[in-house]
Design an enzyme around this catalytic site. Sequence first.
Site, mmCIF file in Angstrom:
data_model
loop_
_atom_site.group_PDB
_atom_site.id
_atom_site.type_symbol
_atom_site.label_atom_id
_atom_site.label_comp_id
_atom_site.label_asym_id
_atom_site.label_seq_id
_atom_site.Cartn_x
_atom_site.Cartn_y
_atom_site.Cartn_z
ATOM 1 N N ASN A 39 -4.278 -2.539 11.055
ATOM 2 C CA ASN A 39 -4.970 -2.538 9.762
ATOM 3 C C ASN A 39 -6.290 -3.312 9.815
ATOM 4 O O ASN A 39 -6.304 -4.512 10.120
ATOM 5 C CB ASN A 39 -4.032 -3.177 8.736
ATOM 6 C CG ASN A 39 -4.252 -2.665 7.335
ATOM 7 O OD1 ASN A 39 -5.106 -1.825 7.093
ATOM 8 N ND2 ASN A 39 -3.466 -3.192 6.399
ATOM 9 N N HIS A 124 9.014 -3.375 -2.337
ATOM 10 C CA HIS A 124 8.175 -4.413 -2.946
ATOM 11 C C HIS A 124 8.163 -4.271 -4.460
ATOM 12 O O HIS A 124 7.690 -3.261 -4.983
ATOM 13 C CB HIS A 124 6.720 -4.251 -2.508
ATOM 14 C CG HIS A 124 6.495 -4.492 -1.051
ATOM 15 N ND1 HIS A 124 5.236 -4.533 -0.492
ATOM 16 C CD2 HIS A 124 7.361 -4.708 -0.031
ATOM 17 C CE1 HIS A 124 5.343 -4.755 0.803
ATOM 18 N NE2 HIS A 124 6.618 -4.865 1.113
ATOM 19 N N TYR A 161 -1.776 -12.562 -3.070
ATOM 20 C CA TYR A 161 -1.201 -11.664 -2.066
ATOM 21 C C TYR A 161 0.040 -10.944 -2.646
ATOM 22 O O TYR A 161 0.892 -11.564 -3.268
ATOM 23 C CB TYR A 161 -0.771 -12.429 -0.794
ATOM 24 C CG TYR A 161 0.131 -11.535 0.019
ATOM 25 C CD1 TYR A 161 -0.408 -10.481 0.740
ATOM 26 C CD2 TYR A 161 1.524 -11.659 -0.042
ATOM 27 C CE1 TYR A 161 0.406 -9.581 1.400
ATOM 28 C CE2 TYR A 161 2.345 -10.773 0.620
ATOM 29 C CZ TYR A 161 1.776 -9.728 1.335
ATOM 30 O OH TYR A 161 2.588 -8.830 1.967
ATOM 31 N N GLU A 264 5.558 -10.771 11.849
ATOM 32 C CA GLU A 264 4.869 -9.477 11.720
ATOM 33 C C GLU A 264 3.555 -9.458 12.495
ATOM 34 O O GLU A 264 3.068 -8.383 12.822
ATOM 35 C CB GLU A 264 4.658 -9.107 10.247
ATOM 36 C CG GLU A 264 3.681 -9.990 9.511
ATOM 37 C CD GLU A 264 3.571 -9.656 8.026
ATOM 38 O OE1 GLU A 264 4.601 -9.372 7.397
ATOM 39 O OE2 GLU A 264 2.445 -9.683 7.505
ATOM 40 N N HIS A 314 8.679 -5.238 10.132
ATOM 41 C CA HIS A 314 7.561 -5.019 9.219
ATOM 42 C C HIS A 314 7.486 -3.518 8.892
ATOM 43 O O HIS A 314 7.578 -2.685 9.787
ATOM 44 C CB HIS A 314 6.309 -5.451 9.996
ATOM 45 C CG HIS A 314 5.112 -5.713 9.186
ATOM 46 N ND1 HIS A 314 3.844 -5.590 9.697
ATOM 47 C CD2 HIS A 314 4.971 -6.096 7.912
ATOM 48 C CE1 HIS A 314 2.971 -5.903 8.769
ATOM 49 N NE2 HIS A 314 3.622 -6.218 7.674
ATOM 50 N N ASP A 318 0.690 0.286 6.143
ATOM 51 C CA ASP A 318 -0.144 0.479 7.334
ATOM 52 C C ASP A 318 0.678 0.770 8.586
ATOM 53 O O ASP A 318 0.109 0.984 9.665
ATOM 54 C CB ASP A 318 -1.084 -0.713 7.561
ATOM 55 C CG ASP A 318 -0.417 -2.070 7.446
ATOM 56 O OD1 ASP A 318 -0.005 -2.431 6.326
ATOM 57 O OD2 ASP A 318 -0.302 -2.762 8.456
ATOM 58 N N GLU A 341 11.850 -3.183 6.230
ATOM 59 C CA GLU A 341 10.934 -3.166 5.081
ATOM 60 C C GLU A 341 10.477 -1.722 4.868
ATOM 61 O O GLU A 341 10.109 -1.029 5.823
ATOM 62 C CB GLU A 341 9.721 -4.050 5.373
ATOM 63 C CG GLU A 341 8.706 -4.074 4.239
ATOM 64 C CD GLU A 341 7.487 -4.943 4.553
ATOM 65 O OE1 GLU A 341 7.298 -5.289 5.740
ATOM 66 O OE2 GLU A 341 6.742 -5.264 3.620
HETATM 67 O O1 KDG Z 1 -1.726 -5.220 7.310
HETATM 68 C C1 KDG Z 1 -1.189 -6.375 6.761
HETATM 69 C C2 KDG Z 1 -0.047 -6.045 5.854
HETATM 70 O O2 KDG Z 1 0.751 -5.115 6.484
HETATM 71 C C3 KDG Z 1 0.758 -7.263 5.498
HETATM 72 O O3 KDG Z 1 -0.018 -8.082 4.710
HETATM 73 C C4 KDG Z 1 2.014 -6.866 4.743
HETATM 74 O O4 KDG Z 1 2.887 -9.084 4.863
HETATM 75 C C5 KDG Z 1 3.066 -7.909 4.746
HETATM 76 C C6 KDG Z 1 4.451 -7.440 4.602
HETATM 77 O O5 KDG Z 1 5.340 -8.271 4.715
HETATM 78 O O6 KDG Z 1 4.635 -6.250 4.384
HETATM 79 MG MG MG Z 2 4.737 -10.118 5.387
#
Ligand code: KDG
Ligand code: MG
Length: 404
Positions: A39, A124, A161, A264, A314, A318, A341
Amino acid sequence: MSDRIVKAEVLVSSPTRNFVTLRITTADGIVGLGDATVNGRELAVASYLADHVAPLLVDLDPGRIEDIWQYLYRGAYWRRGPVTMAAIGAIDMALWDILGKRANLPVYQLLGGRVRDAVPTYGHAFGWDIPALLDAVDAHLAKGAKHIRVQSGVPGLDKVYGVSKDPNYEPAGRAARPSEERFDADAYIRHVPKVLAAVREKVGDDVHLLHDAHHRLTPTQAARLAKSVEPFNLFWLEDVTPAEDQEAMRFVRNASTTPLAIGEVFNTIWDCQYLIENRLIDYIRTAVVHAGGISHSRKIYALAEVHGVKAGPHGPSDISPIALAASIHMGASTHNFGIQEYMGYADLVHEAFPHAWSYDDGVLQPGDAPGLGVDIDEGLLSAHPYTTAYLPVARRMDGSVLDW
Ligand code: KDG
Ligand code: MG
């Protein structure tokens, strides 16, 4: 029974967001696909693959998956890091895909077969304030979710975030420069326990809750947070400190019993070794694409198994549907796989990468198509060319740069 690689092509596209896709074709006409998306640094991996690696693949036997992995990793001399490992990861995935198609078996079968009925997932839920978050949690429960990541806005901060004012959260911004945001760790640490208390009260004890701190806290702040959220019985607290300072996790570990997840941004087993061997984490979060593909991820999971650590890979937007497929096949066949995830994709991404895997009622299924079971709609990919996009940059309230 040997075959030979005749072509390795790199396709960079942007069906709502950027993806780097590798397509390997063999002399027998078998096509394998891999994901190489990093990403915000997509073109670096595309060049690594197209300029340096694709020409070396021609004429190699695609069945020598481990040997090709070692050839590309050790043979380059320069090693590790997200660009190298995503490139190797994409090749590795594509070769497992080819092997499955040649054998007419899904990859999970090649990895030893199913060890579970379905792959558990978390999605999420986010809200700018607590009522909005509770509505988002309701939407996840209505879809059958049993594990939910919860992120909320923080009073006084205008960007946070994991939270968006738009219903479809996508952290990478399509613009010529990264966006910037300010972070106040004290305000965040004060607010998160209130958020988790409200969500726990709403969902009761049977739903698993997760939270991602996204690498922003000092060890002391992280320990305070981990301790203060203990009453809400998290499934995991993720990335409390920047991942490079691994000894920091011991400090957090000693302060609380909240389960910890990290990794990740790790790319090899050597990045994971200390934390796993010292039992400083509960879940290792390496993504199959960024950690050298299926072959290397299997080794990470095996090391984790010996030390009572589970895989929790992860899976944000992306990670393309190809890499997600690889992860689901591993999840179906790896005993110490904890959870996948699954952030989900825009409709156009599902159309651009038609896939045999499926999501329903809080779990993922790999499907029974040979190989990884993912295809590409090349016309759709070329109709959506690469667009410059970056992840945001974070700063402390005094303006100094912080980990995003
Ligand atoms: O490219 C970065 C994201 O994939 C990241 O910020 C996502 O932290 C993340 C997650 O746990 O999905
Ligand atoms: Mg993360």
